[in-house]
Design a protein around this motif. Structure first.
Motif, short mmCIF file in Angstrom:
data_model
loop_
_atom_site.label_atom_id
_atom_site.label_comp_id
_atom_site.label_asym_id
_atom_site.label_seq_id
_atom_site.Cartn_x
_atom_site.Cartn_y
_atom_site.Cartn_z
N TRP A 122 6.04 -5.69 1.23
CA TRP A 122 7.28 -5.91 1.98
C TRP A 122 7.11 -7.01 3.00
O TRP A 122 7.97 -7.88 3.16
CB TRP A 122 7.70 -4.61 2.68
CG TRP A 122 9.01 -4.75 3.41
CD1 TRP A 122 10.26 -4.54 2.93
CD2 TRP A 122 9.18 -5.18 4.78
NE1 TRP A 122 11.20 -4.79 3.90
CE2 TRP A 122 10.57 -5.18 5.04
CE3 TRP A 122 8.29 -5.53 5.80
CZ2 TRP A 122 11.10 -5.54 6.29
CZ3 TRP A 122 8.81 -5.90 7.04
CH2 TRP A 122 10.19 -5.90 7.27
N GLU A 123 5.97 -7.01 3.71
CA GLU A 123 5.70 -8.02 4.72
C GLU A 123 5.62 -9.42 4.11
O GLU A 123 6.18 -10.38 4.64
CB GLU A 123 4.39 -7.68 5.44
CG GLU A 123 4.49 -6.43 6.30
CD GLU A 123 3.14 -5.93 6.76
OE1 GLU A 123 2.11 -6.48 6.29
OE2 GLU A 123 3.09 -4.99 7.57
N SER A 176 8.38 -4.19 11.58
CA SER A 176 8.60 -2.92 10.91
C SER A 176 8.28 -1.75 11.84
O SER A 176 8.90 -0.68 11.74
CB SER A 176 7.74 -2.82 9.64
OG SER A 176 6.36 -2.86 9.94
N ASN A 177 7.35 -1.95 12.78
CA ASN A 177 7.06 -0.89 13.73
C ASN A 177 8.28 -0.58 14.58
O ASN A 177 8.57 0.57 14.89
CB ASN A 177 5.88 -1.29 14.63
CG ASN A 177 4.56 -1.22 13.90
OD1 ASN A 177 4.44 -0.53 12.90
ND2 ASN A 177 3.57 -1.94 14.40
N ARG A 192 2.76 -0.91 -0.42
CA ARG A 192 4.21 -0.98 -0.19
C ARG A 192 4.51 -1.79 1.07
O ARG A 192 5.36 -2.67 1.07
CB ARG A 192 4.78 0.42 -0.04
CG ARG A 192 6.31 0.46 0.12
CD ARG A 192 6.78 1.75 0.73
NE ARG A 192 6.29 1.91 2.10
CZ ARG A 192 6.81 1.27 3.14
NH1 ARG A 192 7.82 0.44 2.98
NH2 ARG A 192 6.32 1.47 4.35
N ARG A 193 3.76 -1.51 2.14
CA ARG A 193 4.01 -2.19 3.40
C ARG A 193 3.64 -3.68 3.32
O ARG A 193 4.42 -4.54 3.77
CB ARG A 193 3.19 -1.53 4.51
CG ARG A 193 3.47 -2.10 5.90
CD ARG A 193 2.69 -1.38 6.98
NE ARG A 193 1.26 -1.60 6.85
CZ ARG A 193 0.39 -0.69 6.48
NH1 ARG A 193 0.80 0.53 6.16
NH2 ARG A 193 -0.91 -0.97 6.39
N THR A 194 2.48 -3.98 2.74
CA THR A 194 2.03 -5.37 2.69
C THR A 194 2.91 -6.21 1.78
O THR A 194 3.22 -7.37 2.09
CB THR A 194 0.56 -5.45 2.24
OG1 THR A 194 -0.24 -4.64 3.11
CG2 THR A 194 0.06 -6.88 2.29
N SER A 233 4.59 -6.65 10.41
CA SER A 233 4.12 -5.34 10.80
C SER A 233 4.70 -4.99 12.16
O SER A 233 5.13 -3.87 12.41
CB SER A 233 2.59 -5.34 10.90
OG SER A 233 2.00 -5.49 9.64
N GLU A 261 0.68 3.32 0.08
CA GLU A 261 1.48 3.01 1.27
C GLU A 261 1.13 1.64 1.82
O GLU A 261 2.02 0.88 2.22
CB GLU A 261 1.27 4.09 2.33
CG GLU A 261 1.92 3.79 3.67
CD GLU A 261 3.42 3.56 3.59
OE1 GLU A 261 3.96 2.84 4.45
OE2 GLU A 261 4.06 4.08 2.64
N ARG A 262 -0.14 1.31 1.80
CA ARG A 262 -0.56 -0.01 2.29
C ARG A 262 -0.01 -1.11 1.40
O ARG A 262 0.40 -2.18 1.88
CB ARG A 262 -2.08 -0.08 2.36
CG ARG A 262 -2.61 -1.34 3.00
CD ARG A 262 -4.03 -1.17 3.45
NE ARG A 262 -4.54 -2.37 4.09
CZ ARG A 262 -5.73 -2.44 4.68
NH1 ARG A 262 -6.51 -1.36 4.72
NH2 ARG A 262 -6.14 -3.56 5.23
#
Length: 205
Positions: free
Chosen positions: A161-162, A65-66, A157-159, A62, A154-155
């Motif tokens: 990816w992480e 990605s930020n 997708r992000r998680t 995270s 969205e959560r």
């Protein structure tokens, strides 16, 4: 090498993998290790748990990605990266050491933390990956966290990816691929109870 069995569970976010691990642990009367490993690693390293969480399975990424979406802060990211990666490696190594020690002590279930890779040389280790259709995952996350379906998507997708980033960084294997795991279960097709039944049968055979 001891003959007891270990179950490791990798999972897509929102697939119910952690819940499957919890219910299976209750049914088989086995200890379950998931985020507890972060606490154990932090205590062993003598650092705060929140600092260890920053470089756990998803939190480090995270942070990365930020910066990825903030080009203006590129130089700050470059200067910080060596320290972050070094601390990440330190926490990962400590978690891996704890996982191996737990596996030596007795049967258990471990969720995430690249446990399948850490224990890849143990013939009695059962490695599974839990997935589900995206629509089902969106509904599950929206319900659990009180989000709109758009925010839930969205959560997810992000998680995902992480988790992929963390797994592939430390293992060199493809996260969620048949080549990386012994068994893959689609909860949307089988249902959570059936997946638990299958894993119980595999464990006891």
């Amino acid at each position: 090498m001891s003959g007891h069995k270990i179950i490791t569970i990798g999972r897509q976010f929102g697939s119910g993998g952690r819940e499957i691990g919890q219910k299976l642990a209750e049914r088989l009367e086995l200890p379950l290790y998931d985020r507890r490993l972060v606490t154990m690693a932090a205590e062993a390293l003598g650092v705060r748990e929140e600092d260890a969480e920053r470089v756990d399975e998803s939190s480090l990424n995270s942070f990365v990605s930020n910066y990825t979406v903030s080009p203006g802060m590129y130089m700050e990211f470059i200067s910080a990266t060596p320290y972050i990666q070094s601390f990440d490696d330190e926490v990962y190594r400590k978690e891996a050491e704890i996982i191996r020690n737990l596996a030596e002590k007795g049967p258990c279930i471990i969720v995430g933390r690249c446990a399948d890779y850490v224990l890849k040389d143990r013939a009695e280790c059962i490695n599974v990956f839990i997935c589900a259709d995206k629509a089902d995952r969106i509904k599950r996350i929206a319900r659990l966290y009180g989000l709109t379906e758009r925010k839930a998507a969205e959560r997810i997708r992000r998680t995902d990816w992480e988790r992929r980033y963390y797994y592939e960084l430390h293992t060199g294997q493809d996260w969620g691929a048949v080549s990386s795991h012994q068994m893959l279960f689609n909860v949307s097709l089988l249902g959570m109870d059936k997946v638990i039944d299958y894993l119980e049968a595999v464990y006891k055979c």
